[in-house]
Design an enzyme around this catalytic site. Structure first.
Site, short mmCIF file in Angstrom:
data_model
loop_
_atom_site.label_atom_id
_atom_site.label_comp_id
_atom_site.label_asym_id
_atom_site.label_seq_id
_atom_site.Cartn_x
_atom_site.Cartn_y
_atom_site.Cartn_z
CG HIS A 79 -0.27 2.23 -9.28
ND1 HIS A 79 -0.50 1.86 -7.98
CD2 HIS A 79 -1.35 2.98 -9.64
CE1 HIS A 79 -1.67 2.35 -7.58
NE2 HIS A 79 -2.20 3.04 -8.56
CG LEU A 126 8.69 -17.51 -3.59
CD1 LEU A 126 8.54 -17.48 -2.08
CD2 LEU A 126 9.18 -16.15 -4.08
CG ASP A 175 -2.10 0.90 1.11
OD1 ASP A 175 -2.35 1.42 0.00
OD2 ASP A 175 -2.76 1.13 2.14
C1 IPE Z 1 -5.38 -2.69 -0.10
O1 IPE Z 1 -5.03 -1.37 -0.35
C2 IPE Z 1 -5.39 -3.46 -1.39
C3 IPE Z 1 -4.08 -3.65 -2.01
C4 IPE Z 1 -2.93 -3.33 -1.51
C5 IPE Z 1 -4.12 -4.28 -3.30
P1 IPE Z 1 -6.13 -0.23 -0.48
O2 IPE Z 1 -5.43 1.06 -0.63
O3 IPE Z 1 -7.12 -0.58 -1.53
O4 IPE Z 1 -6.86 -0.33 0.94
P2 IPE Z 1 -7.86 0.65 1.71
O5 IPE Z 1 -9.00 0.89 0.80
O6 IPE Z 1 -7.11 1.91 2.00
O7 IPE Z 1 -8.22 -0.09 2.95
C1 IPE Z 2 -1.50 0.28 -3.37
O1 IPE Z 2 -1.31 1.65 -3.37
C2 IPE Z 2 -1.80 -0.29 -4.73
C3 IPE Z 2 -3.16 -0.78 -4.91
C4 IPE Z 2 -4.09 -0.76 -4.03
C5 IPE Z 2 -3.48 -1.34 -6.20
P1 IPE Z 2 -2.52 2.66 -3.36
O2 IPE Z 2 -2.89 2.97 -4.78
O3 IPE Z 2 -3.62 2.20 -2.51
O4 IPE Z 2 -1.84 3.94 -2.72
P2 IPE Z 2 -2.48 4.96 -1.67
O5 IPE Z 2 -3.02 4.17 -0.55
O6 IPE Z 2 -3.55 5.68 -2.41
O7 IPE Z 2 -1.34 5.83 -1.28
MG MG Z 3 -4.08 2.44 -0.57
#
Ligand code: IPE
Ligand code: IPE
Ligand code: MG
Length: 278
Positions: A51, A145, A34
């Protein structure tokens, strides 16, 4: 490129050896990757740049876990709730996933990695499904793995689906209601065949599971770091692993019951390493 032949610094070799020699390495590491969006926003860049950078950390995390002898690495790459994001971001994430699989499959295969997937795979674009299937097919005999990608994954969805299939099996007489044990339910989940995660890492400081492995995480150790996913380097992974190795897992018992044979030596080495890393 065979990862084990790559040269690394002496300090890194020491860290890797102390972790492996601790005899307490996790078998299954799961990661909620995240913070990509915030990483980009902090730099005045569009979210997709986060990303893209995050993909590099996927590569290094997979490689390091493989070198350390971790048996299962499960990466939460796209949640079932992530479909609610703006269409261009979802499209970008899907194309990134596709290019990751195309670009990495040779190297993953050469390094004995088996690729698996959990989630509502038929919700993914057809092109992604095709590449994913071929990557899984190609690597299915590898016994290093196991890299599981959680894609369009939601734990409640998986539990609900499992219960529905079990109910149908009861109706068909394949299963009797008395057979519905914890083990039976676990065997209907998409994670069946994998051990439960020992360690769940979440980057970007959020203290939640976001619908990830809810059943399987019953006794997982949680490690939350403020570091955003695009900055989760090998050093950050070592910190997470060292923190895990130093913990006492009690599974409901008392400390005296689970105290292992004296591990003072490896403990102090690891504590020193952890200090050096932080
Ligand atoms: C959780 O991250 C899902 C992934 C890392 C793929 P999100 O950014 O979607 O989670 P929330 O919505 O903040 O809980
Ligand atoms: C995690 O990073 C990637 C996915 C959930 C696909 P985020 O896109 O959720 O990044 P933040 O949480 O907005 O910083
Ligand atoms: Mg996120």
């Amino acid at each position: 490129m065979t990862w084990s032949k790559e040269s690394i610094s002496v300090q890194e070799q020491q860290v890797q050896l102390s972790l492996m020699n601790s005899g307490r390495m996790p078998k299954h590491v799961a990661v909620i990757m995240d913070g990509n969006g915030r990483w980009a926003e902090e730099r005045g860049k569009p979210r997709f740049e986060g990303h893209r950078e995050g993909m590099e950390r996927v590569r290094s995390t997979v490689k390091t876990c493989s070198k350390l002898g971790v048996s299962y690495l499960t990466l939460y790459a796209f949640s079932i709730e992530n479909w609610k994001r703006p269409v261009p971001e979802v499209r970008f994430l899907m194309s990134l996933l596709e290019s990751y699989l195309v670009r990495e499959v040779d190297e993953l295969d050469a390094n004995n990695v088996r690729i698996c997937a959990i989630g509502k795979i038929n919700a993914l674009p057809k092109a992604v499904q095709k590449i994913l299937q071929s990557a899984m097919e190609r690597t299915k005999k590898n016994d290093g793995l196991t890299l599981t990608l959680a894609l369009s994954y939601g734990s409640r969805w998986d539990i609900q689906r499992a219960v529905q299939v079990m109910a149908m099996d009861v109706r068909r007489g394949k299963l009797s209601p008395e057979d519905l044990t914890e083990q039976t339910l676990a065997s209907y989940l998409q994670t069946s065949g994998m051990p439960d995660p020992d360690l769940i890492i979440r980057t970007s400081g959020e203290m939640r599971l976001s619908n990830f492995l809810l059943w399987e995480a019953a006794y997982a150790e949680l490690y939350v770091t403020e570091t955003l996913w695009p900055e989760f380097t090998e050093q950050e992974l070592y910190k997470g692993l060292a923190s895990y190795v130093l913990r006492e897992r009690r599974f409901g018992k008392t400390s005296a019951q689970v105290q292992p044979e004296s591990q003072a030596q490896s403990r102090s080495t690891l504590e020193r390493i952890l200090d050096a890393l932080t």
